[in-house]
Design a protein around this motif. Structure first.
Motif, PDB file in Angstrom:
ATOM      1  N   PRO A  14      37.685  38.744  85.636  1.00 53.34           N
ATOM      2  CA  PRO A  14      38.754  39.110  86.516  1.00 53.34           C
ATOM      3  C   PRO A  14      39.392  37.697  86.772  1.00 53.34           C
ATOM      4  O   PRO A  14      38.863  36.345  86.557  1.00 53.34           O
ATOM      5  CB  PRO A  14      38.352  39.524  87.776  1.00 53.34           C
ATOM      6  CG  PRO A  14      36.841  39.082  87.629  1.00 53.34           C
ATOM      7  CD  PRO A  14      36.486  39.011  86.190  1.00 53.34           C
ATOM      8  N   CYS A 250      47.493  45.651  84.733  1.00 56.23           N
ATOM      9  CA  CYS A 250      46.467  44.748  84.984  1.00 56.23           C
ATOM     10  C   CYS A 250      47.103  43.470  85.913  1.00 56.23           C
ATOM     11  O   CYS A 250      46.398  43.043  86.479  1.00 56.23           O
ATOM     12  CB  CYS A 250      46.131  44.145  83.712  1.00 56.23           C
ATOM     13  SG  CYS A 250      45.047  45.096  82.434  1.00 56.23           S
ATOM     14  N   PHE A 255      44.149  41.445  87.242  1.00 55.02           N
ATOM     15  CA  PHE A 255      43.256  41.305  85.758  1.00 55.02           C
ATOM     16  C   PHE A 255      44.109  40.890  84.957  1.00 55.02           C
ATOM     17  O   PHE A 255      45.268  41.097  84.724  1.00 55.02           O
ATOM     18  CB  PHE A 255      42.647  42.311  85.295  1.00 55.02           C
ATOM     19  CG  PHE A 255      41.383  42.964  86.217  1.00 55.02           C
ATOM     20  CD1 PHE A 255      40.238  42.441  86.152  1.00 55.02           C
ATOM     21  CD2 PHE A 255      41.605  43.980  87.016  1.00 55.02           C
ATOM     22  CE1 PHE A 255      39.142  43.001  86.702  1.00 55.02           C
ATOM     23  CE2 PHE A 255      40.737  44.576  87.772  1.00 55.02           C
ATOM     24  CZ  PHE A 255      39.434  43.914  87.851  1.00 55.02           C
TER      25      PHE A 255
END
Length: 629
Positions: A14, A250, A255
């Protein structure tokens, strides 16, 4: 659980702003799995290791390296169909058509990649196009950010920064509860709305799928579109749109979507094992045109389905490595000649061959490029968002990989369905298959010490989701279909304004627009449905707000009988006590703003007509049924 693997799983860490919260969430879900046995996973790893050591195999895939910043963004923009923004020669019209379909979160994702690419190339002074340049505005990225930054992008960056101190105590879903899975609105837009809320976490503590959350895709007025319902021409547009949407999702979740560089495959003298999927399919299609799944894989799955589903410990219990190697050699020699006999082959050896076939593909079945992204799905706290990411990843896969993966997952579902006899529940099957899908000889081996157990459980959970939710994952979201329509409309309106007939073209545009606006207000409409293979004249169908595809097919069947069509064929057409949804006839939408679209039986046709008034509607036979006319 601390054993080391011969080939390690790829992971996607992450981003730093939310590293701690996501890690905490992942750890909490990992603790829920402590009572689940991972013995099958590590036993499979040992079997793979022994097999590799015995044969001393060399890597069949060139080492894959993670892309550097700048290069990664450039390749991303190319894959997203936006290479023109890099300053390369290209068609502005195509870029403009694609950009015009993007949502705000998707446009923000594109802009972020452009900004990163621009910073990395600033020393070389390479010209970089700005998204706003495509639309003709004069502000630069720096000026725009300093003067009046985009509200959405500013809020996203602010929110990601603030999330360092947010409370990430996850709300646990109710196991077995049915929830709505919305595919009408872009996933990234949904995530942006939920950004300030708490994430829902699915405890991964059950050994079977009975207690997993059930998701239902609500059928809108336009029905549901599955992979395979769209034409090949339109499906080629889906991966590009799905990549942009996955990146936007994301970004919202915090992320970083890193991808491996596509690797160059080494050639092999073999004909079956260790051969690229595309090469296998090219060879198979010479024997059977339109083959979509390798014939060898079909044969392996067919053999197991006929005699192996009831075998206790199938997939888990390893066959003899010596016999498996011998069988591989015999298959290489006799498979295409039809001389290989499956009758006396031990089922555990066949399951070993199946796993060996997947494992020895020169590139991973989930692709070297996106394997890290599949592995990273486990880091997303919310189950629904994990499934959203998986859905987009499935759509991004090359067609050959996607079809092969679907055939494998359908077989694994059949194994789980016979759990009472073969003692292989959903979690058992997932733990056995995860090493074969997530480990590959040619990929980087970088796993932080002490993380093996967490990553192994996460990989098994991703496989479990793909098996259990495959029907949902193989659905094309309505918002993506809408973007394809808009993209087609933009491409179809490329009028040459230097043409002498410019006035006629403009007049036609306004006429078409007025016609569409008028159609939207019509409470009913009579359209023609074609079925040239069955009826000479088209069928006139009156549409109202309640007319569905199923109603048209039913009316068509009545017309067949009234026109005295061959009664034997009519009986063959009607299956399952005349149930329309069980016939081998389908209604297709062809032309207009879509290439070809197989329609859901519950599609309301007047709504569809308003969206695509220039399409033709054609009844065809289901290609999965044997032809009868």
């Amino acid at each position: 659980s601390t054993r080391h693997c011969p080939w390690k799983m790829n992971q996607l860490p992450p981003k730093s702003p939310v590293a701690s919260p996501v890690s905490e969430s992942t750890n909490s879900r990992g603790e829920a799995l402590d009572n689940l046995s991972m013995d099958s996973f590590w036993l499979e790893v040992e079997n793979i290791k022994q097999s590799a050591e015995a044969e001393q195999e060399e890597c069949s895939l060139a080492d894959v390296k993670t892309q550097e910043e700048g290069d990664a963004e450039a390749e991303w923009l190319q894959d997203a169909g936006l290479s023109e923004l890099l300053g390369d020669a290209g068609s502005d019209k195509e870029q403009l058509a694609l950009l015009s379909t993007l949502t705000r979160t998707q446009a923000a994702a594109v802009q972020r990649r452009l900004d990163t690419y621009s910073r990395s190339r600033r020393r070389n002074k390479q010209p970089v196009r700005h998204v706003r340049d495509i639309f003709g505005t004069q502000d630069t990225a720096a000026e725009k950010e300093e003067s009046s930054p985009d509200p959405l992008w500013h809020n996203l960056r602010t929110s990601n920064t603030q999330r360092k101190t947010q409370d990430y105590s996850c709300t646990v879903r109710n196991p077995g509860k049915e929830e709505v899975f919305n595919m009408d609105i872009a996933y990234s837009e949904q995530a942006a709305v939920l950004l300030k809320g708490s994430f829902l976490s699915e405890p991964r503590k059950s050994k079977d799928g009975n207690a997993l959350t059930r998701f239902k895709i609500p059928k809108g007025r336009l029905g549901v579109t599955r992979i395979g319902d769209l034409s090949a021409q339109d499906m080629k547009k889906i991966p590009t749109l799905a990549l942009i949407e996955l990146t936007a999702l994301c970004d919202i979740l915090g992320f970083e979507l890193k991808r491996n560089k596509a690797a160059k495959l080494k050639t092999t003298e073999k004909r079956l094992f260790g051969v690229p999927l595309n090469t296998l399919l090219e060879n198979d299609q010479k024997l059977l045109p339109n083959t979509k799944v390798p014939l060898l894989l079909q044969a392996l799955l067919s053999c197991l389905e006929k005699r192996g589903l009831e075998t206790e410990g199938i997939l888990r219990v390893s066959g003899s490595q010596t016999r498996i190697k011998s069988l591989e050699q015999k298959l290489e020699r006799d498979f295409y000649s039809g001389l290989f006999c499956w009758d006396e082959v031990h089922q555990n050896d066949v399951s070993g061959l199946l796993k060996r076939f997947i494992r020895e593909l020169p590139a991973p079945l989930l692709t070297a490029e996106y394997l890290p992204a599949f592995a990273a799905v486990q880091n997303i706290p919310d189950l629904k968002q994990r499934l959203q990411a998986l859905n987009l990843l499935i759509l991004i896969l090359p067609e050959s990989n996607r079809n092969t993966l679907k055939a494998l997952l359908e077989f694994l579902s059949k194994v789980v369905a016979r759990e009472n006899n073969n003692k292989m529940n959903l979690w058992n099957v997932s733990t056995v298959m995860a090493p074969n899908l997530f480990m590959h000889k040619g990929l980087p081996n970088k796993i932080p010490e002490g993380k093996e157990k967490q990553l192994a459980e996460g990989a098994a959970d991703v496989v479990r989701m793909m098996i259990h939710y495959q029907d949902l994952l193989w659905t094309v979201s309505s918002f993506l279909v809408a973007q394809v329509r808009k993209l087609n409309e933009s491409n179809n309106k490329r009028y040459q304004f230097c043409d002498k007939r410019i006035k006629n073209l403009l007049r036609k545009i306004h006429a078409d627009k007025d016609k569409v606006e008028k159609n939207k207000g019509e409470p009913s409409k009579i359209v023609k449905v074609h079925a040239s293979l069955l009826l000479k004249d088209p069928l006139e169908v009156p549409l109202n707000n309640a007319t569905r595809v199923a109603d048209v097919l039913k009316q068509f069947q009545k017309n067949l009988c009234q026109n005295g069509w061959n009664i034997v064929n009519t009986v063959n057409l009607l299956k399952c006590n005349n149930s329309t949804e069980c016939t081998n006839l389908l209604l297709y939408e062809v032309g207009g703003n879509i290439g070809e679209h197989c329609l859901d039986p519950d599609t309301y046709l007047l709504d569809l007509y308003h969206i695509n008034p220039h399409a033709e509607w054609i009844i065809k036979q289901n290609p999965s049924y044997p032809r009868m006319f």
